[in-house]
Design a protein around this motif. Structure first.
Motif, PDB file in Angstrom:
ATOM      1  N   TYR A 452       0.835  -1.192   0.000  1.00  0.00           N
ATOM      2  CA  TYR A 452       0.000   0.000   0.000  1.00  0.00           C
ATOM      3  C   TYR A 452       0.875   1.250   0.000  1.00  0.00           C
ATOM      4  CZ  TYR A 452      -4.134  -2.810   1.128  1.00  0.00           C
ATOM      5  OH  TYR A 452      -5.162  -3.707   1.107  1.00  0.00           O
ATOM      6  N   GLU A 453       0.377   2.266  -0.648  1.00  0.00           N
ATOM      7  CA  GLU A 453       0.987   3.582  -0.587  1.00  0.00           C
ATOM      8  C   GLU A 453      -0.121   4.597  -0.345  1.00  0.00           C
ATOM      9  OE1 GLU A 453       3.267   4.573  -3.984  1.00  0.00           O
ATOM     10  OE2 GLU A 453       4.920   3.206  -3.528  1.00  0.00           O
ATOM     11  N   ALA A 454       0.137   5.550   0.537  1.00  0.00           N
ATOM     12  CA  ALA A 454      -0.860   6.571   0.858  1.00  0.00           C
ATOM     13  C   ALA A 454      -0.158   7.906   1.043  1.00  0.00           C
ATOM     14  CB  ALA A 454      -1.651   6.195   2.120  1.00  0.00           C
ATOM     15  N   TYR A 455      -0.931   8.942   0.835  1.00  0.00           N
ATOM     16  CA  TYR A 455      -0.408  10.293   0.954  1.00  0.00           C
ATOM     17  C   TYR A 455      -1.183  11.038   2.038  1.00  0.00           C
ATOM     18  CZ  TYR A 455       1.727   9.361  -3.569  1.00  0.00           C
ATOM     19  OH  TYR A 455       2.454   8.826  -4.595  1.00  0.00           O
ATOM     20  N   ILE A 456      -0.471  11.921   2.738  1.00  0.00           N
ATOM     21  CA  ILE A 456      -1.096  12.772   3.736  1.00  0.00           C
ATOM     22  C   ILE A 456      -0.392  14.114   3.702  1.00  0.00           C
ATOM     23  CG2 ILE A 456       0.386  11.866   5.589  1.00  0.00           C
ATOM     24  CD1 ILE A 456      -1.919  12.402   7.530  1.00  0.00           C
ATOM     25  N   VAL A 457      -1.189  15.158   3.772  1.00  0.00           N
ATOM     26  CA  VAL A 457      -0.634  16.508   3.729  1.00  0.00           C
ATOM     27  C   VAL A 457      -0.083  16.866   5.102  1.00  0.00           C
ATOM     28  CG1 VAL A 457      -1.142  18.929   3.229  1.00  0.00           C
ATOM     29  CG2 VAL A 457      -2.274  17.126   1.929  1.00  0.00           C
ATOM     30  N   GLU A 458       1.076  17.475   5.117  1.00  0.00           N
ATOM     31  CA  GLU A 458       1.697  17.858   6.389  1.00  0.00           C
ATOM     32  C   GLU A 458       0.785  18.815   7.162  1.00  0.00           C
ATOM     33  OE1 GLU A 458       5.159  20.298   6.319  1.00  0.00           O
ATOM     34  OE2 GLU A 458       4.605  21.308   4.450  1.00  0.00           O
ATOM     35  N   ASN A 459       1.117  18.998   8.444  1.00  0.00           N
ATOM     36  CA  ASN A 459       0.358  19.856   9.353  1.00  0.00           C
ATOM     37  C   ASN A 459      -1.061  19.326   9.556  1.00  0.00           C
ATOM     38  OD1 ASN A 459       2.565  21.689   9.518  1.00  0.00           O
ATOM     39  ND2 ASN A 459       1.892  22.657   7.607  1.00  0.00           N
ATOM     40  N   ASN A 460      -1.197  18.006   9.458  1.00  0.00           N
ATOM     41  CA  ASN A 460      -2.504  17.406   9.629  1.00  0.00           C
ATOM     42  C   ASN A 460      -2.907  17.417  11.096  1.00  0.00           C
ATOM     43  OD1 ASN A 460      -0.243  15.307   9.648  1.00  0.00           O
ATOM     44  ND2 ASN A 460      -1.876  14.267  10.786  1.00  0.00           N
ATOM     45  N   PRO A 462      -3.883  15.545  14.397  1.00  0.00           N
ATOM     46  CA  PRO A 462      -3.723  14.198  14.964  1.00  0.00           C
ATOM     47  C   PRO A 462      -5.060  13.463  15.037  1.00  0.00           C
ATOM     48  CG  PRO A 462      -2.445  15.787  16.210  1.00  0.00           C
ATOM     49  CD  PRO A 462      -3.285  16.590  15.254  1.00  0.00           C
ATOM     50  N   GLY A 463      -5.026  12.205  14.708  1.00  0.00           N
ATOM     51  CA  GLY A 463      -6.250  11.409  14.687  1.00  0.00           C
ATOM     52  C   GLY A 463      -6.899  11.355  13.316  1.00  0.00           C
ATOM     53  N   LEU A 464      -6.328  12.054  12.337  1.00  0.00           N
ATOM     54  CA  LEU A 464      -6.895  12.057  10.994  1.00  0.00           C
ATOM     55  C   LEU A 464      -6.797  10.669  10.368  1.00  0.00           C
ATOM     56  CD1 LEU A 464      -8.002  13.733   8.558  1.00  0.00           C
ATOM     57  CD2 LEU A 464      -5.625  14.021   7.866  1.00  0.00           C
ATOM     58  N   SER A 465      -7.876  10.272   9.709  1.00  0.00           N
ATOM     59  CA  SER A 465      -7.878   8.994   8.982  1.00  0.00           C
ATOM     60  C   SER A 465      -7.110   9.144   7.682  1.00  0.00           C
ATOM     61  CB  SER A 465      -9.318   8.550   8.717  1.00  0.00           C
ATOM     62  OG  SER A 465      -9.328   7.416   7.893  1.00  0.00           O
ATOM     63  N   ILE A 466      -6.076   8.318   7.480  1.00  0.00           N
ATOM     64  CA  ILE A 466      -5.237   8.421   6.284  1.00  0.00           C
ATOM     65  C   ILE A 466      -5.836   7.562   5.162  1.00  0.00           C
ATOM     66  CG2 ILE A 466      -2.929   8.087   5.364  1.00  0.00           C
ATOM     67  CD1 ILE A 466      -1.825   8.383   8.176  1.00  0.00           C
ATOM     68  N   SER A 497       4.340   3.276  16.404  1.00  0.00           N
ATOM     69  CA  SER A 497       3.042   3.533  17.024  1.00  0.00           C
ATOM     70  C   SER A 497       2.881   4.982  17.441  1.00  0.00           C
ATOM     71  CB  SER A 497       2.867   2.624  18.257  1.00  0.00           C
ATOM     72  OG  SER A 497       3.916   2.834  19.178  1.00  0.00           O
ATOM     73  N   SER A 498       3.969   5.732  17.529  1.00  0.00           N
ATOM     74  CA  SER A 498       3.863   7.159  17.833  1.00  0.00           C
ATOM     75  C   SER A 498       3.593   7.963  16.570  1.00  0.00           C
ATOM     76  CB  SER A 498       5.140   7.655  18.508  1.00  0.00           C
ATOM     77  OG  SER A 498       6.245   7.558  17.633  1.00  0.00           O
ATOM     78  N   TYR A 499       3.612   7.302  15.394  1.00  0.00           N
ATOM     79  CA  TYR A 499       3.311   7.986  14.143  1.00  0.00           C
ATOM     80  C   TYR A 499       1.892   7.667  13.672  1.00  0.00           C
ATOM     81  CZ  TYR A 499       8.201   9.352  13.455  1.00  0.00           C
ATOM     82  OH  TYR A 499       9.443   9.927  13.580  1.00  0.00           O
ATOM     83  N   VAL A 500       1.545   6.378  13.663  1.00  0.00           N
ATOM     84  CA  VAL A 500       0.245   5.961  13.158  1.00  0.00           C
ATOM     85  C   VAL A 500      -0.339   4.891  14.075  1.00  0.00           C
ATOM     86  CG1 VAL A 500       0.734   6.484  10.739  1.00  0.00           C
ATOM     87  CG2 VAL A 500       1.325   4.240  11.640  1.00  0.00           C
ATOM     88  N   SER A 501      -1.636   4.683  13.899  1.00  0.00           N
ATOM     89  CA  SER A 501      -2.337   3.605  14.587  1.00  0.00           C
ATOM     90  C   SER A 501      -3.287   2.965  13.580  1.00  0.00           C
ATOM     91  CB  SER A 501      -3.111   4.137  15.801  1.00  0.00           C
ATOM     92  OG  SER A 501      -4.147   5.020  15.393  1.00  0.00           O
ATOM     93  N   VAL A 502      -3.674   1.721  13.846  1.00  0.00           N
ATOM     94  CA  VAL A 502      -4.580   1.019  12.942  1.00  0.00           C
ATOM     95  C   VAL A 502      -5.762   0.502  13.748  1.00  0.00           C
ATOM     96  CG1 VAL A 502      -3.292  -1.153  13.212  1.00  0.00           C
ATOM     97  CG2 VAL A 502      -4.791  -0.828  11.239  1.00  0.00           C
ATOM     98  N   SER A 503      -6.967   0.672  13.203  1.00  0.00           N
ATOM     99  CA  SER A 503      -8.176   0.163  13.837  1.00  0.00           C
ATOM    100  C   SER A 503      -8.224  -1.350  13.666  1.00  0.00           C
ATOM    101  CB  SER A 503      -9.412   0.824  13.214  1.00  0.00           C
ATOM    102  OG  SER A 503     -10.578   0.226  13.708  1.00  0.00           O
ATOM    103  N   ALA A 504      -8.380  -2.047  14.755  1.00  0.00           N
ATOM    104  CA  ALA A 504      -8.341  -3.512  14.712  1.00  0.00           C
ATOM    105  C   ALA A 504      -9.492  -4.084  13.899  1.00  0.00           C
ATOM    106  CB  ALA A 504      -8.367  -4.086  16.134  1.00  0.00           C
ATOM    107  N   HIS A 510      -4.841   5.682  11.153  1.00  0.00           N
ATOM    108  CA  HIS A 510      -4.967   7.044  11.670  1.00  0.00           C
ATOM    109  C   HIS A 510      -3.582   7.630  11.939  1.00  0.00           C
ATOM    110  CE1 HIS A 510      -9.345   6.935  12.312  1.00  0.00           C
ATOM    111  NE2 HIS A 510      -9.152   5.653  12.624  1.00  0.00           N
ATOM    112  N   ALA A 511      -3.470   8.925  11.737  1.00  0.00           N
ATOM    113  CA  ALA A 511      -2.245   9.645  12.090  1.00  0.00           C
ATOM    114  C   ALA A 511      -2.280   9.980  13.579  1.00  0.00           C
ATOM    115  CB  ALA A 511      -2.115  10.922  11.268  1.00  0.00           C
ATOM    116  N   VAL A 512      -1.226   9.599  14.301  1.00  0.00           N
ATOM    117  CA  VAL A 512      -1.164   9.865  15.733  1.00  0.00           C
ATOM    118  C   VAL A 512      -0.640  11.271  16.007  1.00  0.00           C
ATOM    119  CG1 VAL A 512      -0.123   9.102  17.911  1.00  0.00           C
ATOM    120  CG2 VAL A 512      -0.897   7.423  16.248  1.00  0.00           C
ATOM    121  N   ARG A 513       0.176  11.759  15.118  1.00  0.00           N
ATOM    122  CA  ARG A 513       0.778  13.069  15.326  1.00  0.00           C
ATOM    123  C   ARG A 513       0.602  13.902  14.075  1.00  0.00           C
ATOM    124  NH1 ARG A 513       7.180  12.288  15.511  1.00  0.00           N
ATOM    125  NH2 ARG A 513       6.646  11.041  17.360  1.00  0.00           N
TER     126      ARG A 513
END
Length: 827
Positions: A452-460, A462-466, A497-504, A510-513
């Motif tokens: 998988y590859e995904a993009y996210i815009v900086e300054n997001n 926290p908690g945003l769904s990627i 885990s301090s960068y992203v998290s995944v819903s089980a 999700h972006a953690v930071r």
């Protein structure tokens, strides 16, 4: 004579049936279209007969009521072609194709069976019923829309039959073939690129059908497409397959079934017409469909013995040319008074996919009230399923597993058991057993993608769904319940885990930071998908997150450097020509991509007609010849903008001096207009600094003079004093006179001047040369030994020292008598 001939035929037939002891059989194989008189085979040699026996035995060919294609040459004992044989006319699509006849001899009566197989040659080219086919297709037709084409027909069989289709040109469409149960192929034209009526209103295609013979033969049909405007919904049948049954003695006009399609459009674009698209078979002679309501009616005479089922291809087309197709399976029902009865004696509706082969699924009892040949029943099940039907005893069958089961390939089977009697015509019945396959955990979750590859815009936030990772498990229920786990890893030494998290449950990442593109541009991690089976099975996938830049940094001007109140000017000689490079504004932007693309513009200028700024390189150049009338002082304001949205900018002021010599520039720029507040502050600070420096200089000068005068006066007073000098002995020094009268206790006083800059006192060491010694021959005098300077004259020792000898009868000065600047040190 006619009755005698009939009697002879009957006797011959009876004789043939009774002479089974001399029965022989021989087979030949010849290609079709052989010329008349061509040799088939030497029947006398192959049967081991003498040619004379054939001639004397009145040998002849007996084919019953069938047409005679082969004749016997009794003189030579060979079989010859009597009439040109066309395999397609003789057998149609039936393979193998053969001619059966008998060789009959008399005196004695002998009977031999001969089979001549007729093989196919490539003598028929694929052909279409029509030379062209027209379509009206809307430009809003979605990619993947299907258009049913007429099939080509090749009367040959095997490799000589129709093998493939070619559609040219294939810019907008591609062909898709569907294999049918009868071995034919339905041809569909699938839209792979959207149409554009404004670019191409008419499209002409060529559909070529090719066979596999040598040489290869082909047939072509033109497809003429008219692209219509603004029809974006195609008809859709309510179901892909319709089934109907009709008795073989049904009257013409009997409704077999009704097909129905709907179109989401309105008006003329939503009006649907129905048509049968079968070609070169007998479907159109047997059935028709009502263009308006989709009723499929019988229009011909059915014959169960000739064809038991029909597959009707029905096309629904709206006025925009969009179509959909469906199949109508029509089963012809045989008319008879009794048919076999099938009873399921014992059955299990569920079987595990781990069941071993030859596991009994159910028992079947077959009963037919008819007797004799009509009561003998043979049963079978549908093909291509992992089951087999075996006869266990009279009228009883067992349904067994024939191979390993796989629930993921088929979760249930509709097993159709069909039993037919041997009557003429044969009667049959069938029953369908629905068998459910229970699941075992034998499949691990499989991700939809290998990575998988995904993009996210900086300054997001926290908690945003990627994005979401998804895995499918071919198992069922709990075995297919997938949980997602973020595998342990690190990014730049920090746990992922301090960068992203995944819903089980959902696999949502999700972006953690909040990410900063300037600090990190991308990172990798792995996600594991695990099912709920026992034991659980799992798989993992690699995920790459790429940070997209945002325009959050303005440009920074590197040159020219803006230095507060300092004045920096670029000189331009008056002889400068057009395009003269004055200077270059250099700026950078820490963003990337378009956000870092910089453009330079001249915002303000003393003379806009004299200078210009390069949009891309920031170079400031003259745009005309410099003249004597141009002012010496030129002030340019350049704005630097990036290409972000919204854009950010920075400004820089460039001072330009139009002159040929530095004095001219200096004279002009002495009154160069600065900010008034800046000039006032500069003048104030300059005057203040001058005053402070002058005061400090005068003060230091006065202090130095005063100290010199004071030291000089003190030395003079000490030198001319008439008071007796008390002998002084430095601490820890012995009495040099050897009188032994110096007491062991003595003191001295140290006084420091007010202008001393030292924080400590210096004392002479053991080898000090500045020591006062009493001369025994001359009292009241002082000599200076080995030193030209007094202790008081040392510039680094502004100390005044008075030394008092302490004797037993000499009064001791109290400690408190000394001034505040003096301290009494006693030993």
């Amino acid at each position: 004579l006619f009755l005698i001939h009939i009697l002879r035929q009957v006797l011959l037939f009876v004789s043939i049936l009774s002479l089974s002891s001399v029965f022989g059989q021989v087979s030949y194989s010849i290609p079709e279209e052989m010329a008349k008189g061509s040799l088939v085979g030497n029947i006398a040699q192959d049967l081991g007969l003498d040619v004379k026996r054939l001639r004397l035995g009145n040998a002849r060919v007996y084919s019953g009521d069938s047409r005679e294609y082969i004749e016997l040459n009794s003189e030579r004992g060979v079989l010859l072609i009597k009439e040109r044989i066309d395999r397609e006319a003789l057998c149609g699509e039936t393979t193998p194709c053969a001619v059966h006849f008998q060789i009959v001899l008399e005196n004695p009566m002998e009977f031999y069976s001969v089979t001549v197989e007729i093989t196919d040659i490539n003598d028929n080219a694929p052909s279409f019923e029509k030379s062209d086919m027209k379509f009206r297709i809307s430009e809003s037709a979605v990619v993947g829309a299907k258009f049913v084409l007429e099939r080509a027909v090749d009367l040959d069989v095997g490799t000589n039959s129709l093998q493939s289709y070619v559609l040219k040109p294939s810019d907008n469409f591609l062909l898709k073939l569907h294999n049918q149960a009868d071995g034919t192929k339905n041809v569909e034209m699938v839209l792979q690129k959207p149409l554009d009526r404004e670019k191409n209103e008419f499209i002409s295609l060529a559909l070529t059908a090719l066979d596999g013979g040598e040489p290869q033969m082909s047939g072509t049909m033109q497809i003429l497409i008219t692209v219509l405007d603004a029809n974006d919904n195609a008809p859709v049948f309510t179901q892909p397959i319709y089934k109907g049954t009709v008795a073989e003695n049904a009257a013409k006009g009997t409704i077999v079934t009704t097909v129905s399609a709907s179109d989401a459009d309105h008006g003329l674009n939503g009006k649907i017409t129905y048509a049968i698209t079968n070609t070169f078979d007998d479907v159109r002679q047997m059935f028709e469909v009502n263009e308006e309501n989709g009723e499929v009616r019988l229009v011909g005479r059915l014959d169960y013995e000739k064809k038991r089922s029909f597959q009707i291809n029905v096309r629904a087309m709206d006025n925009g040319g969009l179509t959909d197709s469906c199949k109508v399976i029509v089963d012809v029902v045989d008319i008879n008074d009794n048919e076999p009865t099938i009873k399921i004696m014992s059955k299990s509706t569920v079987i595990s996919e781990s069941a071993n082969p030859n596991t009994v699924v159910t028992m079947i009892n077959i009963q037919d009230p008819d007797s004799g040949e009509n009561g003998k029943v043979q049963c079978f099940i549908n093909e291509n399923i992992p089951f087999v039907l075996k006869s266990t005893s009279n009228n009883f069958y067992s349904l067994l597993t024939d191979s390993d089961l796989d629930r993921e390939r088929a979760s249930e089977y509709n097993i159709s058991v069909t039993c037919s009697d041997e009557g003429v015509p044969s009667l049959s019945s069938s029953v369908t057993l629905t068998l459910q396959i229970s699941d075992v955990n034998d499949n691990a979750p499989v991700f939809e993608r290998s990575a998988y590859e995904a993009y996210i815009v900086e300054n997001n936030t926290p908690g945003l769904s990627i994005f979401t990772v998804r895995a499918r498990d071919a198992d069922w229920n709990q075995n297919a319940r997938v949980s997602y786990i973020l595998e342990d890893s690190s990014v730049n030494g920090v746990p992922v885990s301090s960068y992203v998290s995944v819903s089980a449950d959902s696999g949502v990442i999700h972006a953690v930071r909040s990410f900063d593109y300037e600090q990190i541009k991308d990172f990798h991690f792995r996600v594991k998908a695990q099912d709920g089976g026992s034991p659980p099975l799992s798989s993992n996938v690699s995920v790459k997150i790429m940070i997209q830049d945002q325009n959050d940094n303005p440009p920074q001007v590197l040159y020219p450097v803006q230095t507060g109140g300092s004045l920096v000017a670029e000189m331009v000689p008056r002889s400068a020509d057009v395009g003269y490079l004055v200077t270059k504004v250099v700026a950078v932007d820490v963003d990337s991509g378009q956000n870092a693309w910089l453009s330079y513009k001249l915002q303000k200028a003393t003379d806009r007609a004299l200078f210009e700024v390069g949009l891309q390189n920031g170079e400031i150049r003259t745009i005309r010849q410099v003249t004597d009338k141009d002012a010496v002082k030129q002030r340019l304001t350049v704005i630097v903008e990036d290409n972000g949205q919204p854009s950010r900018s920075a400004t820089v002021i460039v001072n330009v001096a139009v002159a040929d010599s530095f004095p001219e520039v200096l004279s002009e720029f002495t009154d160069f207009p600065h900010d008034k507040e800046y000039n006032d502050n500069l003048t104030f600070y300059l005057v203040l600094a001058l005053a402070v420096v002058s005061f400090l200089f005068i003060t230091c000068l006065v202090v130095i003079i005063s100290v010199k005068i004071y030291r000089w006066r003190q030395s003079r007073v000490l030198y001319h004093s008439s008071l007796p000098v008390i002998p002084y002995y430095p601490p820890r020094y012995s009495d040099t006179l050897g009188t032994g009268t110096l007491p062991h206790v003595y003191n001295y006083e140290v006084c420091r001047t007010t202008d001393s800059r030292r924080s400590d006192c210096k004392f002479g060491g053991a080898g000090s040369q500045n020591v006062l010694i009493m001369d025994p021959s001359s009292t009241g005098t002082m000599q200076r030994m080995q030193s030209e300077k007094s202790i008081l004259d040392e510039p680094d020792s502004p100390l005044e020292v008075s030394l008092l000898s302490s004797f037993p009868n000499h009064p001791r000065k109290p400690n408190g008598v000394a001034s505040n600047r003096c301290r009494d040190y006693r030993y």
